[in-house]
Design a protein around this motif. Sequence first.
Motif, PDB file in Angstrom:
ATOM      1  N   LYS A  64       0.897  -1.036  -0.041  1.00 17.50           N
ATOM      2  CA  LYS A  64      -0.056  -0.023  -0.090  1.00 17.50           C
ATOM      3  C   LYS A  64       0.736   1.158   0.109  1.00 17.50           C
ATOM      4  CE  LYS A  64      -3.055   0.092   3.091  1.00 17.50           C
ATOM      5  NZ  LYS A  64      -4.497   0.512   2.234  1.00 17.50           N
ATOM      6  N   ALA A  65       1.987   1.203   0.740  1.00 19.15           N
ATOM      7  CA  ALA A  65       2.768   2.492   0.778  1.00 19.15           C
ATOM      8  C   ALA A  65       3.649   2.711  -0.432  1.00 19.15           C
ATOM      9  CB  ALA A  65       3.712   2.315   1.924  1.00 19.15           C
ATOM     10  N   ALA A  66       4.020   1.404  -1.024  1.00 19.90           N
ATOM     11  CA  ALA A  66       4.747   1.604  -2.513  1.00 19.90           C
ATOM     12  C   ALA A  66       3.617   2.181  -3.414  1.00 19.90           C
ATOM     13  CB  ALA A  66       5.207   0.190  -2.675  1.00 19.90           C
ATOM     14  N   ASN A  67       2.413   1.625  -3.362  1.00 14.73           N
ATOM     15  CA  ASN A  67       1.415   2.066  -4.399  1.00 14.73           C
ATOM     16  C   ASN A  67       1.306   3.480  -4.528  1.00 14.73           C
ATOM     17  OD1 ASN A  67       1.073  -0.470  -5.674  1.00 14.73           O
ATOM     18  ND2 ASN A  67      -0.967  -1.078  -4.528  1.00 14.73           N
ATOM     19  N   SER A  68       1.175   3.980  -3.298  1.00 18.29           N
ATOM     20  CA  SER A  68       1.182   5.665  -3.140  1.00 18.29           C
ATOM     21  C   SER A  68       1.952   6.290  -3.887  1.00 18.29           C
ATOM     22  CB  SER A  68       0.960   5.945  -1.643  1.00 18.29           C
ATOM     23  OG  SER A  68      -0.287   5.497  -0.863  1.00 18.29           O
ATOM     24  N   VAL A  79      11.539   0.632   1.148  1.00 18.44           N
ATOM     25  CA  VAL A  79      10.769   0.765   2.159  1.00 18.44           C
ATOM     26  C   VAL A  79      11.152   0.287   3.306  1.00 18.44           C
ATOM     27  CG1 VAL A  79       8.569   0.497   0.592  1.00 18.44           C
ATOM     28  CG2 VAL A  79       9.719  -1.438   1.594  1.00 18.44           C
ATOM     29  N   THR A  80      10.568   0.707   4.708  1.00 16.31           N
ATOM     30  CA  THR A  80      11.069   0.545   5.754  1.00 16.31           C
ATOM     31  C   THR A  80       9.734   0.008   6.725  1.00 16.31           C
ATOM     32  OG1 THR A  80      10.939   2.645   6.701  1.00 16.31           O
ATOM     33  CG2 THR A  80      13.166   1.840   5.799  1.00 16.31           C
ATOM     34  N   LEU A  81       9.988  -0.554   7.699  1.00 15.68           N
ATOM     35  CA  LEU A  81       8.775  -0.921   8.677  1.00 15.68           C
ATOM     36  C   LEU A  81       8.899  -0.560  10.213  1.00 15.68           C
ATOM     37  CD1 LEU A  81       7.630  -4.525   7.757  1.00 15.68           C
ATOM     38  CD2 LEU A  81       6.607  -2.302   6.694  1.00 15.68           C
ATOM     39  N   SER A  82       8.003   0.066  10.674  1.00 14.51           N
ATOM     40  CA  SER A  82       7.764   0.195  12.241  1.00 14.51           C
ATOM     41  C   SER A  82       6.926  -0.914  12.569  1.00 14.51           C
ATOM     42  CB  SER A  82       7.200   1.695  12.468  1.00 14.51           C
ATOM     43  OG  SER A  82       6.978   1.628  13.708  1.00 14.51           O
ATOM     44  N   ILE A  83       7.490  -1.891  13.546  1.00 12.14           N
ATOM     45  CA  ILE A  83       6.722  -2.894  14.065  1.00 12.14           C
ATOM     46  C   ILE A  83       6.505  -2.688  15.503  1.00 12.14           C
ATOM     47  CG2 ILE A  83       6.362  -5.274  13.950  1.00 12.14           C
ATOM     48  CD1 ILE A  83       8.487  -5.571  11.823  1.00 12.14           C
ATOM     49  N   LEU A  84       5.281  -2.713  16.011  1.00 12.31           N
ATOM     50  CA  LEU A  84       4.794  -2.699  17.388  1.00 12.31           C
ATOM     51  C   LEU A  84       4.196  -4.082  17.618  1.00 12.31           C
ATOM     52  CD1 LEU A  84       3.644   0.736  18.002  1.00 12.31           C
ATOM     53  CD2 LEU A  84       5.993  -0.213  18.188  1.00 12.31           C
ATOM     54  N   THR A 110      11.205  -3.185  -5.362  1.00 11.13           N
ATOM     55  CA  THR A 110      11.859  -2.078  -4.337  1.00 11.13           C
ATOM     56  C   THR A 110      12.461  -2.897  -3.542  1.00 11.13           C
ATOM     57  OG1 THR A 110      11.672  -0.079  -3.012  1.00 11.13           O
ATOM     58  CG2 THR A 110       9.753  -1.845  -2.895  1.00 11.13           C
ATOM     59  N   THR A 111      13.261  -2.197  -2.576  1.00 14.55           N
ATOM     60  CA  THR A 111      14.034  -2.984  -1.561  1.00 14.55           C
ATOM     61  C   THR A 111      13.415  -2.702  -0.267  1.00 14.55           C
ATOM     62  OG1 THR A 111      16.298  -2.614  -2.767  1.00 14.55           O
ATOM     63  CG2 THR A 111      16.315  -3.060  -0.511  1.00 14.55           C
ATOM     64  N   TYR A 112      13.447  -3.686   0.742  1.00 13.90           N
ATOM     65  CA  TYR A 112      12.861  -3.604   1.980  1.00 13.90           C
ATOM     66  C   TYR A 112      14.158  -3.284   2.649  1.00 13.90           C
ATOM     67  CZ  TYR A 112      11.773  -5.043   6.954  1.00 13.90           C
ATOM     68  OH  TYR A 112      11.350  -5.094   7.982  1.00 13.90           O
ATOM     69  N   ALA A 113      14.195  -2.463   3.424  1.00 15.71           N
ATOM     70  CA  ALA A 113      15.327  -1.887   4.088  1.00 15.71           C
ATOM     71  C   ALA A 113      15.425  -1.909   5.446  1.00 15.71           C
ATOM     72  CB  ALA A 113      15.683  -0.291   3.654  1.00 15.71           C
ATOM     73  N   GLY A 114      14.462  -2.922   6.116  1.00 13.68           N
ATOM     74  CA  GLY A 114      14.705  -2.918   7.606  1.00 13.68           C
ATOM     75  C   GLY A 114      13.603  -1.746   8.216  1.00 13.68           C
TER      76      GLY A 114
END
Length: 361
Positions: A64-68, A79-84, A110-114
Amino acid sequence: MRIGKITENALKRSVLKQIRTEYKGIESAAVGSDCAFSNDKRAFSAICPVTADISNPGFYAVIKAANSLIAQGIQPDHVTLSILLPADAEEKTLKTIVSDAIEAARICETTYAGGHTEVTEAVNRAIVTATAVGYERTVASKEEGSEAVVGKAGKKADLEHGVSPKPRAGQDLVITKWIALEGTAMLAKEKQSELVTRYPAPFIDGAADFRDFLDIRKEAQVIAQLTSKATSGQNLDADTATGTGGISVHDLSSGGVYAALWEMAERAGCGLRVDLKSIPVKQETIEICEFFEVNPYQLISGGSLLIACDDGEKLVESLEEAGIHAAVIGSLKEGNDRIIVNDDEERFLELPQADEIHKVL
């Protein structure tokens, strides 16, 4: 405050007003804008949280973030993630989230960068937020010593509120694919045991596979090719070269097609008139929404694009030639009236409501 995306009025009062007071003249954040951009308009970002109780939030957050960005002609760089995570979460949950995020990043090229992961008592289930970042590249223009900012496909940028030009009254409205694909896929996967009490398992499995429709790169490429014809050697602007007029694109997401229509009209500063029965929707979506008593027109709709252009039929033809289902559903109109037509009945489009997915997940 209501569950889901905050109301438009709250957004304007408590967020956009402060941004515009602090950063005068900067128009990055706006109602209906799919991504934010830097002051020089060459770095772009989009953030997507997944708060619904689903088993694969990493996948949906990233795509969804990439599609935006992709919807605006920007190829995500990373892309990066914040995981709670809640205190009782197991490590396998984290492993699945990251694996799903990498899968989505691969789909979007794209690249998942942590990112950052934290365990906290503030949440009772995993909350995943993805941030996608992309850049425009600069190429030399025909005028000696000057530069033009272009997207991945070479599109000349019009950055009033992002990459897409501002929509305007008189333009046709086009929907790609079908609405509520994302919400249908989520419901089919997470609530399969309930749905199979009424529908055959293959029918529900097929609906769960609607997540395969979430990739929008092909339709974004078609739009980019149309608008980039202006750079083919003729000294024409994009509107003249394509014959479709300035193409404004909005990624359908939270709140469904009704929210997207409101946001498009709000961005254009005008009204609209839309034929409800022209809005494409899958039968699986209709059945599943009926089962859970949710409105498909207010259900999360990633994978579809809402497009404003001068010649909707021509755009639909180009999309269909590329194998992408699309339909003209109405047009933007002068004035403030935003009308939904259903046979002989007409009603006003309401302000965006909380997404229907939160009634179930």
